[in-house]
Scaffold this motif. Structure first.
Motif, short mmCIF file in Angstrom:
data_model
loop_
_atom_site.label_atom_id
_atom_site.label_comp_id
_atom_site.label_asym_id
_atom_site.label_seq_id
_atom_site.Cartn_x
_atom_site.Cartn_y
_atom_site.Cartn_z
N VAL A 258 1.20 -1.35 0.06
CA VAL A 258 -0.20 -0.14 0.24
C VAL A 258 1.15 0.80 -0.01
N LEU A 259 1.63 1.29 0.74
CA LEU A 259 2.45 2.23 0.91
C LEU A 259 3.38 2.83 -0.21
N THR A 260 3.81 1.33 -1.11
CA THR A 260 4.21 1.24 -2.52
C THR A 260 3.60 2.05 -3.39
N LEU A 261 1.99 2.01 -3.63
CA LEU A 261 1.23 2.29 -4.59
C LEU A 261 1.01 3.87 -3.59
N PHE A 262 0.94 3.72 -2.76
CA PHE A 262 1.10 5.31 -2.26
C PHE A 262 2.20 6.03 -2.40
N ALA A 263 3.43 5.79 -2.73
CA ALA A 263 4.51 6.54 -2.90
C ALA A 263 4.49 7.11 -4.53
N LEU A 264 3.39 5.51 -5.19
CA LEU A 264 3.92 5.75 -6.82
C LEU A 264 2.95 7.03 -6.88
N THR A 265 1.93 6.86 -6.18
CA THR A 265 0.85 7.81 -7.00
C THR A 265 1.35 9.45 -6.54
N PHE A 266 2.02 9.65 -5.86
CA PHE A 266 2.60 10.60 -4.84
C PHE A 266 3.70 11.32 -6.74
N ALA A 267 4.51 10.10 -7.24
CA ALA A 267 5.66 9.98 -7.85
C ALA A 267 5.00 10.59 -9.38
N THR A 268 4.20 9.71 -9.69
CA THR A 268 3.10 9.69 -10.50
C THR A 268 2.39 11.58 -11.37
N MET A 269 2.27 11.66 -10.20
CA MET A 269 1.25 13.56 -9.87
C MET A 269 2.03 14.01 -10.36
N ILE A 270 3.39 14.41 -9.97
CA ILE A 270 4.85 14.94 -10.15
C ILE A 270 5.10 15.05 -11.23
N LEU A 271 5.62 13.21 -11.90
CA LEU A 271 5.59 13.65 -13.49
C LEU A 271 5.10 14.15 -13.96
N GLY A 272 3.82 13.88 -14.09
CA GLY A 272 2.34 14.80 -13.98
C GLY A 272 2.67 16.42 -15.31
N LEU A 273 2.63 16.32 -13.78
CA LEU A 273 3.02 17.95 -13.29
C LEU A 273 3.44 19.26 -14.33
N ILE A 274 5.33 18.72 -14.03
CA ILE A 274 6.35 19.24 -14.52
C ILE A 274 6.61 19.47 -16.05
N PRO A 275 6.30 20.70 -16.75
CA PRO A 275 6.27 20.72 -17.73
C PRO A 275 7.52 20.39 -18.13
N TRP A 276 7.83 19.34 -18.71
CA TRP A 276 9.33 18.63 -19.14
C TRP A 276 9.30 19.12 -20.33
N HIS A 277 8.46 19.11 -21.59
CA HIS A 277 8.62 19.73 -22.47
C HIS A 277 8.96 21.07 -22.62
N GLU A 278 8.47 21.79 -21.99
CA GLU A 278 8.70 23.60 -21.67
C GLU A 278 10.55 23.64 -21.70
N LEU A 279 10.81 23.40 -20.07
CA LEU A 279 12.01 23.34 -19.54
C LEU A 279 12.96 22.88 -20.45
N ASN A 280 12.85 21.56 -21.80
CA ASN A 280 13.56 21.60 -22.39
C ASN A 280 12.93 20.91 -23.43
N GLU A 281 12.78 21.72 -24.67
CA GLU A 281 12.25 21.20 -25.86
C GLU A 281 12.68 20.08 -26.59
N ASN A 282 13.41 19.62 -25.99
CA ASN A 282 13.89 18.43 -26.35
C ASN A 282 13.60 16.45 -25.15
N TRP A 283 12.76 17.43 -24.16
CA TRP A 283 12.77 16.95 -23.71
C TRP A 283 11.32 16.35 -23.75
N THR A 284 10.88 15.61 -24.77
CA THR A 284 9.93 14.55 -25.39
C THR A 284 9.48 13.25 -24.64
N PHE A 285 10.38 12.74 -24.37
CA PHE A 285 10.21 11.47 -24.26
C PHE A 285 8.33 11.29 -23.41
N PHE A 286 8.18 11.44 -22.56
CA PHE A 286 6.55 10.57 -21.72
C PHE A 286 5.55 11.71 -22.94
#
Length: 497
Positions: A258-286
């Motif tokens: 459960v704690l692993t899923l809990f941590a994964l939820t917040f990690a996914t939230m952070i990955l989803g919110l950071i605008p990678w492509h705006e920080l660097n136009e070459n960061w288009t992995f996602f």
């Protein structure tokens, strides 16, 4: 008892209605005005004109929170953030009822019981990094519910927990090294790149983080040594009962998952919110992964064609994430259908006051916009800052943004409304545009640590169960130190650049 009642601060809802009323009164006094806008929606300097007065009356005051919740043509509604808060409440209660959070916190306490100061420094750095990179604010709400019981359990108080999250993320937003919602918007409005002035913003990040982490950890240590040093000493016993944790000797294998899923939820939230492509136009992995999956026959339709790639998420997407993970965690742990639904609803009920506070706070901006006085205040600043020396100009710019931040809490909204004008004025005083951007961020950042117009501040205090007066009593020395440090950096940069 009567003296205690006299000294007690107004309820958060009452305070916000008082502020809405005061702003409404100002719409009768301050002349109404507007600016013209270009095709991109940017304010055109020198186009201010007086318009017909539109004073706000009793009905406007009462309806402002409703409009603030639903949104108007000029003001974004709070319905998405309020719904997110309720869903987070449900998610946290589902996880709490598994016992995983209590077990996890007990483990953290055992590991760090002899050095909680180190933990505070680490946590505040993480929150500051979130604030500086993507403007972490509303997303911090879940962490108050987690950290408050932990800090109380080790002999500290709820103020420490709020300080770790709110001051940590707030000082990060103050520096906004690459925050696209603050720096990005302001830089665009000023006609410069987001990378310009980044070294000064890095200096701001380092200096303010050190000041904030030292301030909170020093206070925490004093409270641990003697609870009477707490600014909420009279509430400590009440808080110990309300935020009481269950005694946990060990953690089960299911709770670890459960704690692993809990941590994964917040990690996914952070990955989803950071605008990678705006920080660097070459960061288009996602974006590439998203496009590949969506275009796979059947798989794309099964996932859902409306899902957005990580890096472009906001409140709708993270609300879906927390709701989905509530269901997954509840089913994994063995909750029945009825248990899962009731647990989720009970958790949402616990945060309903927080969700409503955010909506009421948004009503302040509604009255400002409907009363047509925001442009007038900006015009006064435009006239007052002309023809000054670089050092004086940057100081007055910093001071100008203090009242403007109370009026326009949104960092991106404040940048959009003012930066086109302020950056142009700076040229007459030989102040680089990127330094105007930094002054705006530093000023709005320090105000948003205590602003009663901020839904994040008022929501955090509602969760922690102490009032704004207590929070200001705790933070005022920090505010002074941050202001002095900010002005020193800005003035030094103004003369050196």
């Amino acid at each position: 008892m009567s003296e205690e009642k006299k000294s007690k601060m107004l309820n958060a809802f009452t305070m916000l209605f008082v502020i809405i009323t005061l702003i409404a009164v100002l719409t009768w006094i301050i002349p109404a005005g507007q600016y013209d806008f270009d095709a991109d929606g940017q304010i055109l300097a020198g186009t201010y004109k007086a318009v017909e007065q539109n004073p706000q009356g009793i009905w406007d005051i009462i309806s402002a929170p409703i409009k603030g919740f639903l949104g108007t043509d000029d003001t974004d509604g709070a319905v998405q953030i309020s719904l997110f808060i309720l869903i987070v409440g449900g998610f946290l209660n589902v996880v709490t009822q598994t016992g995983a959070i209590d077990a996890g916190i007990s483990s953290v306490i055992k590991t760090n019981k002899d050095n909680m100061s180190r933990l505070i420094w680490i946590l505040m750095f993480i929150f500051a990094l979130g604030g500086s990179t993507y403007g972490m604010a509303e997303e911090t709400i879940p962490f108050y519910v987690i950290l408050i019981p932990m800090m109380i359990n080790v002999g500290m108080d709820a103020v420490v927990a709020v300080g770790v999250v709110l001051i940590g993320s707030g000082l990060g937003v103050l520096s906004s090294t690459v925050n696209p919602f603050a720096t990005g918007t302001a830089a665009t409005m000023a006609g410069i790149g987001i990378e310009e002035g980044i070294m000064i913003r890095v200096i701001f990040f380092i200096v303010t983080y050190i000041i904030g982490a030292w301030y909170v950890s020093s206070y925490a240590k004093k409270v641990q040594e003697d609870p009477k040093n707490s600014v909420i000493y009279d509430k400590l016993e009440e808080h110990k009962k309300h935020f009481k944790m269950k005694e946990v000797d060990s953690i089960t294998s299911k709770q670890k998952v459960v704690l692993t899923l809990f941590a994964l939820t917040f990690a996914t939230m952070i990955l989803g919110l950071i605008p990678w492509h705006e920080l660097n136009e070459n960061w288009t992995f996602f974006m590439s992964v998203h496009e590949t999956l969506i275009n796979v026959p059947f798989i794309g339709n099964l996932i859902g064609s409306t899902i957005e790639p990580l890096g472009t998420w906001y409140l709708v997407e993270i609300s879906v994430l927390f709701f989905l993970m509530s269901v997954i965690i509840g089913l994994y742990y063995g909750f029945s259908e009825e248990e899962l639904i009731n647990t989720f609803i009970d958790g949402a009920k616990d945060l309903i006051s927080v969700a409503l506070i955010v909506a009421v706070a948004r009503g302040i901006q509604v009255v400002m916009n409907d009363g047509n006085i925001t442009a007038t205040v900006l015009h006064w600043g435009e006239n007052g800052l002309k023809g000054l020396s670089s050092g004086v100009f940057i100081v007055l710019t910093y001071l100008f943004y203090i009242p403007m931040t109370f009026l326009i809490v949104s960092t991106s909204g404040l940048a959009a409304a003012t930066m086109g004008i302020m950056s142009s004025l700076g040229e007459f005083a030989n102040v680089p545009k990127h330094l105007i951007v930094t002054a705006y961020q530093a000023s709005s950042g320090v105000v948003n640590l205590i602003a009663p117009t901020s839904g994040v501040v008022m929501g955090a205090l509602a969760i922690a169960k102490f009032d704004l007066g207590t929070w200001i009593k705790f933070t005022w020395k920090l505010q002074v130190m941050v202001v002095i440090a900010s002005l020193a950096i800005l003035v030094g940069a103004a003369y050196l650049l």
